[in-house]
Design a protein around this motif. Structure first.
Motif, mmCIF file in Angstrom:
data_model
loop_
_atom_site.group_PDB
_atom_site.id
_atom_site.type_symbol
_atom_site.label_atom_id
_atom_site.label_comp_id
_atom_site.label_asym_id
_atom_site.label_seq_id
_atom_site.Cartn_x
_atom_site.Cartn_y
_atom_site.Cartn_z
ATOM 1 N N ARG A 74 0.710 -1.257 0.109
ATOM 2 C CA ARG A 74 0.170 0.088 0.036
ATOM 3 C C ARG A 74 0.733 1.160 -0.061
ATOM 4 O O ARG A 74 0.484 2.110 -0.783
ATOM 5 C CB ARG A 74 -1.084 -0.043 1.197
ATOM 6 C CG ARG A 74 -2.248 -1.071 1.080
ATOM 7 C CD ARG A 74 -2.973 -1.027 2.404
ATOM 8 N NE ARG A 74 -4.121 -1.917 2.315
ATOM 9 C CZ ARG A 74 -4.688 -2.266 3.507
ATOM 10 N NH1 ARG A 74 -4.434 -1.938 4.762
ATOM 11 N NH2 ARG A 74 -5.818 -3.046 3.186
ATOM 12 N N HIS A 77 2.466 1.536 -3.266
ATOM 13 C CA HIS A 77 1.445 1.798 -4.506
ATOM 14 C C HIS A 77 1.316 3.443 -4.409
ATOM 15 O O HIS A 77 1.242 4.217 -5.330
ATOM 16 C CB HIS A 77 0.363 1.198 -4.330
ATOM 17 C CG HIS A 77 -0.689 1.368 -5.533
ATOM 18 N ND1 HIS A 77 -1.654 2.234 -5.524
ATOM 19 C CD2 HIS A 77 -0.849 0.330 -6.498
ATOM 20 C CE1 HIS A 77 -2.118 2.102 -6.740
ATOM 21 N NE2 HIS A 77 -1.690 0.928 -7.412
ATOM 22 N N ALA A 78 0.974 3.995 -2.873
ATOM 23 C CA ALA A 78 0.835 5.376 -2.630
ATOM 24 C C ALA A 78 1.882 6.199 -3.126
ATOM 25 O O ALA A 78 1.889 7.306 -3.761
ATOM 26 C CB ALA A 78 0.404 5.875 -1.546
ATOM 27 N N ARG A 81 2.315 5.227 -7.220
ATOM 28 C CA ARG A 81 1.009 5.172 -8.064
ATOM 29 C C ARG A 81 1.143 4.328 -9.260
ATOM 30 O O ARG A 81 0.612 4.636 -10.201
ATOM 31 C CB ARG A 81 0.711 6.855 -8.285
ATOM 32 C CG ARG A 81 0.822 7.632 -7.207
ATOM 33 C CD ARG A 81 -0.497 7.848 -6.892
ATOM 34 N NE ARG A 81 -0.980 8.444 -5.602
ATOM 35 C CZ ARG A 81 -2.025 8.991 -5.036
ATOM 36 N NH1 ARG A 81 -3.022 8.886 -5.765
ATOM 37 N NH2 ARG A 81 -2.310 9.680 -4.007
ATOM 38 N N GLY A 83 0.972 -0.091 -9.921
ATOM 39 C CA GLY A 83 1.119 -1.367 -9.223
ATOM 40 C C GLY A 83 2.372 -2.142 -9.364
ATOM 41 O O GLY A 83 2.822 -2.685 -8.553
ATOM 42 N N ALA A 84 2.880 -2.286 -10.840
ATOM 43 C CA ALA A 84 4.095 -2.868 -10.943
ATOM 44 C C ALA A 84 4.954 -2.594 -10.517
ATOM 45 O O ALA A 84 6.135 -3.214 -10.055
ATOM 46 C CB ALA A 84 4.162 -3.191 -12.824
ATOM 47 N N GLY A 146 -6.007 2.424 -12.486
ATOM 48 C CA GLY A 146 -6.943 2.629 -11.347
ATOM 49 C C GLY A 146 -8.054 1.521 -11.295
ATOM 50 O O GLY A 146 -8.141 0.896 -11.718
ATOM 51 N N SER A 147 -8.932 1.951 -10.282
ATOM 52 C CA SER A 147 -10.158 1.138 -10.058
ATOM 53 C C SER A 147 -11.526 1.635 -10.272
ATOM 54 O O SER A 147 -12.494 1.030 -9.949
ATOM 55 C CB SER A 147 -10.324 0.562 -8.807
ATOM 56 O OG SER A 147 -10.370 1.839 -7.844
ATOM 57 N N ARG A 160 -12.463 12.490 -12.373
ATOM 58 C CA ARG A 160 -11.782 11.391 -11.085
ATOM 59 C C ARG A 160 -10.370 11.118 -11.531
ATOM 60 O O ARG A 160 -9.443 11.272 -10.796
ATOM 61 C CB ARG A 160 -12.555 10.132 -10.874
ATOM 62 C CG ARG A 160 -12.022 9.751 -9.474
ATOM 63 C CD ARG A 160 -13.072 8.430 -9.155
ATOM 64 N NE ARG A 160 -14.421 9.364 -8.851
ATOM 65 C CZ ARG A 160 -15.299 8.511 -8.373
ATOM 66 N NH1 ARG A 160 -15.272 7.047 -8.144
ATOM 67 N NH2 ARG A 160 -16.385 9.118 -7.857
ATOM 68 N N TRP A 163 -8.298 14.330 -11.536
ATOM 69 C CA TRP A 163 -8.000 14.964 -10.451
ATOM 70 C C TRP A 163 -7.022 13.999 -9.544
ATOM 71 O O TRP A 163 -6.081 14.532 -8.899
ATOM 72 C CB TRP A 163 -9.419 14.888 -9.517
ATOM 73 C CG TRP A 163 -9.306 15.648 -8.201
ATOM 74 C CD1 TRP A 163 -9.647 16.860 -7.791
ATOM 75 C CD2 TRP A 163 -8.698 15.098 -6.804
ATOM 76 N NE1 TRP A 163 -9.274 17.080 -6.703
ATOM 77 C CE2 TRP A 163 -8.984 16.009 -5.966
ATOM 78 C CE3 TRP A 163 -8.282 13.695 -6.371
ATOM 79 C CZ2 TRP A 163 -8.470 15.944 -4.647
ATOM 80 C CZ3 TRP A 163 -7.831 13.598 -5.183
ATOM 81 C CH2 TRP A 163 -8.000 14.715 -4.218
ATOM 82 N N THR A 164 -7.069 12.636 -9.872
ATOM 83 C CA THR A 164 -5.880 11.733 -9.370
ATOM 84 C C THR A 164 -4.695 12.081 -9.791
ATOM 85 O O THR A 164 -3.753 12.175 -9.299
ATOM 86 C CB THR A 164 -6.517 10.284 -9.633
ATOM 87 O OG1 THR A 164 -7.583 10.112 -9.032
ATOM 88 C CG2 THR A 164 -5.567 9.488 -8.830
#
Lengths: 228, 182
Positions: A74, A77-78, A81, A83-84, A146-147, A160, A163-164
């Protein structure tokens, strides 16, 4: 390559909270065991490595990985940004921990030592990625999709996503210590006291970093809103 | 000078990032003061939402299967750690690893190749240098029975007799011809 914080083997350089100050019990939100337990495990791995019982050491280390990989993933990832990239960073951090286990100070919380290594790995990866992106201008390599559900109305998805991206960009523009403090507190569920132990700075310094980070992020996001 | 009863931005952020902060007065004030609550919302606006979104994205990527694969890869790398590739530059500062002696089979192969190269070179040199004498010997070995040898011998005798007769006829002329240094 230099790292922003002293890496493995150097120990901590500022007053740190004693081991007894670590919260007791299993943290329900993460499933991460107590600092006492994982520190004991790390000391056991260290003992086995020193005794050249590498197979047993790896087995024990596997337990440590299981305990920490969710939270580590986590945080990475934060930070990155992606995943890999986060996956690779977590792996690198664990391997670095094992290869430098002899320099672990068993009197200190393992989680702080490990998170510090993880942050340094993330910082190195972030720098490498920025160098790559400078030579690949125009390609969006920073996101892994993203999800967000595609079934939502398109504007919401676009908004979204933008913004991200704006927040990701603002985060990456933060000075490294501010960024580390913010990521660990905001996304890593660490308290400023824990972050002070991880980064090797005073708790008051962590609070200043947090304050400045939030204000910079606010300003950057406000600029983004005004530009729309 | 009146004391501002409201919380500062720093205090609000402290509350946001550390709910277990021991500042009871700030906690109570924030609970009761809607103005401070609004300011906290303004300061951290969007961060809560981002936190939830980021957490969902991270957990969505790192599924249980992916975490297990990650653990397996980490343990694999502990057994066979990836060694960094070392590129020696400049050559004078090559690391010690670059000077590791060759393994035995490689050295034997290199020695055999060098030996073959030397033998080939020597044989070539012998062929080149032995070629002309061998031809002369071949001519000599033709013997008197050979037509070619007989012809050459005859021509040589004819030429020799002609030269000798000319020399005898020219001897008086030679005698009266002044020569340098005489």
């Amino acid at each position: 390559m230099t790292t922003p914080y002293p890496l493995v083997g150097t120990g901590f350089q500022e007053p740190r909270p004693p081991l007894a100050a670590a919260p007791a019990g299993v943290r329900p939100e993460t499933g991460v065991a107590t600092d006492q337990h994982d520190s004991w495990l790390a000391a056991e791995v260290q003992r086995l490595v020193r005794a050249s019982e590498l197979a047993k050491a790896r087995e024990r280390f596997g337990e440590l990985v299981t305990l920490h990989q969710r939270r580590a993933s986590r945080i990475a990832h934060a930070y990155l940004r992606n995943g890999a990239d986060a996956d690779d960073a977590v792996q690198d951090a664990f391997v670095r921990v094992f290869t430098h286990i002899n320099s672990y100070d068993a009197e200190r919380p393992f989680a702080s030592w490990f998170t510090r290594i993880l942050i340094n790995v993330c910082v190195d990866r972030q720098r490498a990625r920025q160098r790559r992106q400078h030579s690949l201008v125009g390609l969006d390599l920073s996101r892994d999709g993203g999800s967000t559900s595609r079934s939502e109305w398109p504007d919401a998805h676009v908004w979204r996503r933008q913004w991200t991206d704006a927040l990701t960009s603002a985060l990456s523009d933060l000075p490294e210590r501010q960024r580390a403090a913010f990521v660990l507190c905001h996304y890593g569920d660490r308290t400023p006291a824990e972050v002070s132990a991880i980064l090797g700075v005073r708790e008051s310094t962590v609070r200043v970093h947090l304050f400045r980070a939030v204000h910079r992020l606010r300003a950057a996001l406000q600029e983004w809103r005004d530009a729309r | 000078m009146p004391v501002d009863p409201h919380l500062s931005d720093e205090q609000l952020l402290d509350r946001y990032f550390d709910a277990s902060d021991s500042d009871e007065r700030a906690a109570v004030h924030l609970f009761r003061c809607s103005a401070c609550a609004d300011r906290l919302q303004a300061i951290t606006g969007g961060l809560e939402e981002d936190y939830a979104r980021e957490r969902t994205a991270a957990d969505g990527y790192f599924t249980a299967a992916r975490l297990e694969a990650q653990r397996v890869r980490v343990l694999d790398r502990l057994v066979q750690p990836r060694e960094a590739r070392v590129i020696a530059f400049p050559a004078a500062h090559a690391p010690a690893a670059a000077h590791v002696p060759l393994r035995r089979p490689s050295r034997l192969a290199a020695s055999a190749a060098a030996l073959l190269l030397f033998a080939g070179g020597f044989t070539g040199w012998r062929l080149v240098h032995d070629h002309q004498p061998r031809v002369e010997q071949t001519d000599a070995r033709l013997g008197p029975g050979s037509h070619r040898a007989a012809d050459e011998r005859l021509l040589s005798e004819v030429e020799g007799s002609l030269v000798n007769s000319q020399i005898a006829a020219l001897q008086p002329l030679d005698a009266i011809t002044p020569m340098e240094g005489r």
